[in-house]
Each structure stands twice: as structure tokens, then as C-alpha cells.
Enzyme design. Sequence first.
Site, PDB file in Angstrom:
ATOM      1  N   ASP A 161       0.845  -1.196   0.000  1.00 16.99           N
ATOM      2  CA  ASP A 161       0.000   0.000   0.000  1.00 16.99           C
ATOM      3  C   ASP A 161       0.884   1.250   0.000  1.00 16.99           C
ATOM      4  O   ASP A 161       0.611   2.229  -0.697  1.00 16.99           O
ATOM      5  CB  ASP A 161      -0.910  -0.017   1.225  1.00 16.99           C
ATOM      6  CG  ASP A 161      -1.622  -1.347   1.363  1.00 16.99           C
ATOM      7  OD1 ASP A 161      -2.548  -1.603   0.588  1.00 16.99           O
ATOM      8  OD2 ASP A 161      -1.215  -2.166   2.212  1.00 16.99           O
ATOM      9  N   HIS A 210      -4.989  -3.370   5.904  1.00 14.78           N
ATOM     10  CA  HIS A 210      -4.783  -3.655   4.471  1.00 14.78           C
ATOM     11  C   HIS A 210      -6.148  -4.032   3.887  1.00 14.78           C
ATOM     12  O   HIS A 210      -6.443  -5.197   3.632  1.00 14.78           O
ATOM     13  CB  HIS A 210      -3.769  -4.784   4.315  1.00 14.78           C
ATOM     14  CG  HIS A 210      -3.537  -5.168   2.880  1.00 14.78           C
ATOM     15  ND1 HIS A 210      -3.053  -4.301   1.934  1.00 14.78           N
ATOM     16  CD2 HIS A 210      -3.752  -6.343   2.222  1.00 14.78           C
ATOM     17  CE1 HIS A 210      -2.968  -4.910   0.769  1.00 14.78           C
ATOM     18  NE2 HIS A 210      -3.392  -6.153   0.910  1.00 14.78           N
TER      19      HIS A 210
HETATM   20  P1  NAD Z   1      -2.016 -18.477  -4.785  1.00 17.48           P
HETATM   21  O1  NAD Z   1      -3.394 -19.051  -4.749  1.00 17.48           O
HETATM   22  O2  NAD Z   1      -1.313 -18.319  -6.074  1.00 17.48           O
HETATM   23  O3  NAD Z   1      -1.064 -19.331  -3.835  1.00 17.48           O
HETATM   24  C1  NAD Z   1      -1.411 -19.615  -2.528  1.00 17.48           C
HETATM   25  C2  NAD Z   1      -0.580 -20.801  -2.106  1.00 17.48           C
HETATM   26  O4  NAD Z   1      -0.795 -20.966  -0.699  1.00 17.48           O
HETATM   27  C3  NAD Z   1      -0.981 -22.107  -2.795  1.00 17.48           C
HETATM   28  O5  NAD Z   1       0.178 -22.792  -3.244  1.00 17.48           O
HETATM   29  C4  NAD Z   1      -1.675 -22.878  -1.681  1.00 17.48           C
HETATM   30  O6  NAD Z   1      -1.557 -24.281  -1.821  1.00 17.48           O
HETATM   31  C5  NAD Z   1      -0.912 -22.352  -0.477  1.00 17.48           C
HETATM   32  N1  NAD Z   1      -1.563 -22.579   0.818  1.00 17.48           N
HETATM   33  C6  NAD Z   1      -2.863 -22.586   1.119  1.00 17.48           C
HETATM   34  N2  NAD Z   1      -3.039 -22.895   2.413  1.00 17.48           N
HETATM   35  C7  NAD Z   1      -1.810 -23.077   2.945  1.00 17.48           C
HETATM   36  C8  NAD Z   1      -1.319 -23.447   4.212  1.00 17.48           C
HETATM   37  N3  NAD Z   1      -2.164 -23.707   5.221  1.00 17.48           N
HETATM   38  N4  NAD Z   1      -0.001 -23.559   4.403  1.00 17.48           N
HETATM   39  C9  NAD Z   1       0.853 -23.319   3.390  1.00 17.48           C
HETATM   40  N5  NAD Z   1       0.461 -22.995   2.158  1.00 17.48           N
HETATM   41  C10 NAD Z   1      -0.860 -22.877   1.930  1.00 17.48           C
HETATM   42  O7  NAD Z   1      -2.099 -17.067  -4.003  1.00 17.48           O
HETATM   43  P2  NAD Z   1      -1.083 -15.835  -4.033  1.00 17.48           P
HETATM   44  O8  NAD Z   1      -1.410 -14.980  -5.205  1.00 17.48           O
HETATM   45  O9  NAD Z   1       0.300 -16.313  -3.857  1.00 17.48           O
HETATM   46  O10 NAD Z   1      -1.583 -15.031  -2.741  1.00 17.48           O
HETATM   47  C11 NAD Z   1      -1.423 -15.567  -1.456  1.00 17.48           C
HETATM   48  C12 NAD Z   1      -2.129 -14.686  -0.426  1.00 17.48           C
HETATM   49  O11 NAD Z   1      -1.504 -13.385  -0.384  1.00 17.48           O
HETATM   50  C13 NAD Z   1      -3.600 -14.421  -0.701  1.00 17.48           C
HETATM   51  O12 NAD Z   1      -4.326 -14.470   0.520  1.00 17.48           O
HETATM   52  C14 NAD Z   1      -3.610 -13.005  -1.252  1.00 17.48           C
HETATM   53  O13 NAD Z   1      -4.855 -12.365  -1.075  1.00 17.48           O
HETATM   54  C15 NAD Z   1      -2.528 -12.388  -0.402  1.00 17.48           C
HETATM   55  N6  NAD Z   1      -1.953 -11.137  -0.890  1.00 17.48           N
HETATM   56  C16 NAD Z   1      -1.616 -10.203   0.055  1.00 17.48           C
HETATM   57  C17 NAD Z   1      -1.032  -9.025  -0.312  1.00 17.48           C
HETATM   58  C18 NAD Z   1      -0.650  -8.010   0.713  1.00 17.48           C
HETATM   59  O14 NAD Z   1      -0.215  -6.904   0.349  1.00 17.48           O
HETATM   60  N7  NAD Z   1      -0.788  -8.270   2.004  1.00 17.48           N
HETATM   61  C19 NAD Z   1      -0.767  -8.777  -1.670  1.00 17.48           C
HETATM   62  C20 NAD Z   1      -1.103  -9.747  -2.615  1.00 17.48           C
HETATM   63  C21 NAD Z   1      -1.724 -10.931  -2.207  1.00 17.48           C
HETATM   64  C1  LMR Z   2      -3.430  -6.566  -2.929  1.00 18.97           C
HETATM   65  O1  LMR Z   2      -3.539  -5.551  -2.260  1.00 18.97           O
HETATM   66  O2  LMR Z   2      -3.086  -6.550  -4.123  1.00 18.97           O
HETATM   67  C2  LMR Z   2      -3.688  -7.894  -2.290  1.00 18.97           C
HETATM   68  O3  LMR Z   2      -4.125  -7.735  -0.976  1.00 18.97           O
HETATM   69  C3  LMR Z   2      -4.601  -8.750  -3.091  1.00 18.97           C
HETATM   70  C4  LMR Z   2      -6.023  -8.277  -3.017  1.00 18.97           C
HETATM   71  O4  LMR Z   2      -6.897  -9.107  -2.785  1.00 18.97           O
HETATM   72  O5  LMR Z   2      -6.270  -7.087  -3.227  1.00 18.97           O
END
Ligand code: NAD
Ligand code: LMR
Length: 329
Positions: free
Chosen positions: A163, A191
Site C-alpha cells: 500500500d 490492508h
Molecule cells: P495463490 O493461490 O497463487 O497461492 C497460494 C498458495 O498458498 C498455494 O500454493 C496454496 O496451496 C498455499 N496454501 C494454502 N493454504 C496453505 C497453508 N495452510 N499452508 C501453506 N500454504 C498454503 O495465491 P497468491 O497470489 O500467492 O496469494 C497468497 C495470499 O496473499 C492471498 O491471501 C492473497 O490475497 C494475499 N496477498 C496479500 C497481499 C498483501 O499486500 N498483504 C498482496 C497480494 C496478495
Molecule cells: C493486494 O492488495 O493486491 C492484495 O491484498 C490482493 C487483493 O486481494 O487485493
Amino acid sequence: MAHASQAVKNIAVTGAAGNIAYSLLWRIASGEVYGPDTPVALRLVDIPDALRAAEGVAMELMDSAFPLLRGLTVTDDLATAFDGVSAAFLVGAKPRTKGQERGDLLAANGTIFGPQGAAINAHAAQDVRVVVVGNPANTNALIAQQAAPDVPAERFTALMRLDHNRALAQVAQKLERPSAELEKMVVWGNHSATQFPDLSYATLAGEPVADRVEEAWYREEFMPRVAKRGAEIIEVRGRSSAASAASAAVDHMRDWVQGSRGWATAAVVSDGSYGVEEGLVFGFPTVAREGRWEIVQGLDLSEFQRQRIAANVAELQQERRAVAHLLAG
Ligand code: NAD
Ligand code: LMR
């Protein structure tokens, strides 16, 4: 020949077969978090169904022949995952899809973080630093932290650097200047779409940004654009942000370990600063110094700022109530 003089740092990344990890692991293995003199050993953690894909990721990491990479373990066992780790990137969780808010993921994702916090409590190194990326990140970090009573609370954080970086990028684009000239940016709170990207203290080459942008742009374009950027990325890209999230996670952990260049937003466990209830994991203006995030103190808040901060406190209290059954104590 590369010389790595320090002891190996063990680093866990959950969600290792996922989108974010596919970028994040390479950045860590290249030495960006602990610097060019510290070798790293990676734990690639995922659920049983994704272990084969995680093995494939490990094969590719091996094929990258990083000079600093000294170990690769793929596991779904939390004791193995967090044994002796100094850094844990808790990424593994479901992403939202179009039309969902991040808070809608609490029911699906909340249960992941208690067991991970407990395993960190039992097995991690004393210098462990945790950043929760999986959404909703702030409340998931709270769940993990509460499950780790022997680890200092300040060792648990949630990612709000994405952010922060988005806010820098919007102002840099608006003023047609490099983001490196911007200082004193902060994104307060959660967030989520409620977050408060705040330009009150921001400077560009030392001059107040507020003097160079219109109030209407600030409140009606900048704030919602930054707060809803995650949804915009999902809309345009078709999947949630991944490389920018990984990049922000590296920024967060690198600064925490090596020190920040001025202010950076980190979601840390509140000590009650600025009226934010103690214990909530909240985005604050912080400076990383000597291995710790310090909340910037002594800022004057306007009524508008107070209201926006209060809205975030209320939202995080509501999320905490929704996961009360997952919290220790
Ligand atoms: P993705 O679906 O591509 O990958 C998620 C992975 O997590 C998968 O491989 C899945 O098998 C694994 N997983 C699920 N449960 C698990 C567990 N208990 N232990 C270990 N691994 C587990 O998703 P992504 O695009 O990599 O995103 C992951 C997370 O990050 C999502 O919740 C997304 O919303 C979040 N995210 C947060 C931010 C932020 O700024 N905070 C930014 C982008 C995405
Ligand atoms: C982001 O900010 O890009 C992540 O938290 C993914 C989402 O769900 O917005």
C-alpha cells in the site's frame, strides 16, 4: 568467487507453490533480505496437494545456481518448516476473487495462522521476524502472534508496504518525479479498502506534497485509488497482485533487518500510539532501526486524520471479534 562470511539464515516461505512465492523466493535467494554476505537456506512450505508443484519450484531455484543459496527444503510439516528460522513469510492463503473484500477471506484463511504461530513459537530462532502476507493480513498476523506467547509481539507484522509503495507511485506519477524523492509517506490502518493513505507529512525533495496537489485529487482520486488498487489489479490482470506483493514483502523484511531509508509503513502490533488500541496489528508510520520497527512519535493529527484512523481501528476490532474463537486466551 562469492564469499559469504555470515552464518546461514533459515527462511520459511509458506504458499511456496503459489503466485507470490514464484517471485518472492528468487528475490530472497539472491540475497536481497539479509544482504550479499549472508547465505540463506529456504523452507518451501505448502499443503500436501501442492507439494509436488512446490518441488518443481525448488528444482527451478536449484537451477538458478544462486551463490548464496545453501539449502532447500520442501515440506508441509510445520515443525520442519519453522525449525531455526530467522524469517518467516506467511504467504500461503486463498486470494480473493472479483467482487470480494479481503475481509471475506477470514473464514477460509484465519484457521491457517494459529498453527503456524504455534509452530514458530516452538521452533523458530530467537531472532525470528514474521511478516504475514496472506489476507486479511492484519488479522491473520494477530492470530499468529497470539498463538506465539513466548515470541516478543513486535516480531509479528503484517504487510502494508505494498500500500505504501502504491501511494508513492501514485504521487510520483502525478508530480512526474521519481518516487525516490518522496519521503514521509504513511498508510495507516488495515490492508483493506478502509486504509488511510495519508499525505499530511509527505515531502517531495524536502517540500510538502500537500502544497503541490489539489485537495480534491488527494481525497477523491489518490486515497480511493491506493486503497482499491488490489481490486483494480484483480480486475485488469485477472488475478491478484503477485510480483508487486513479493517486492513489497522483500522491502519490508530487508528494511526490518538492515534498516529503512526514512519512513516506511509497516503493520505492527500497536502499543497504543495515536489512540490505536494496544494489540491490534495496524499500519503506522515506522522507521526500522537496529533491527526493530519503531513507530514515529509526536505527529499532530487533524480531525480528518483521527476519523480515518478510528475507522480502521473499528474495522480491525470487528475482524478480531469475528475470529475470537481462533485467538489464544
Ligand atoms: P495463490 O493461490 O497463487 O497461492 C497460494 C498458495 O498458498 C498455494 O500454493 C496454496 O496451496 C498455499 N496454501 C494454502 N493454504 C496453505 C497453508 N495452510 N499452508 C501453506 N500454504 C498454503 O495465491 P497468491 O497470489 O500467492 O496469494 C497468497 C495470499 O496473499 C492471498 O491471501 C492473497 O490475497 C494475499 N496477498 C496479500 C497481499 C498483501 O499486500 N498483504 C498482496 C497480494 C496478495
Ligand atoms: C493486494 O492488495 O493486491 C492484495 O491484498 C490482493 C487483493 O486481494 O487485493
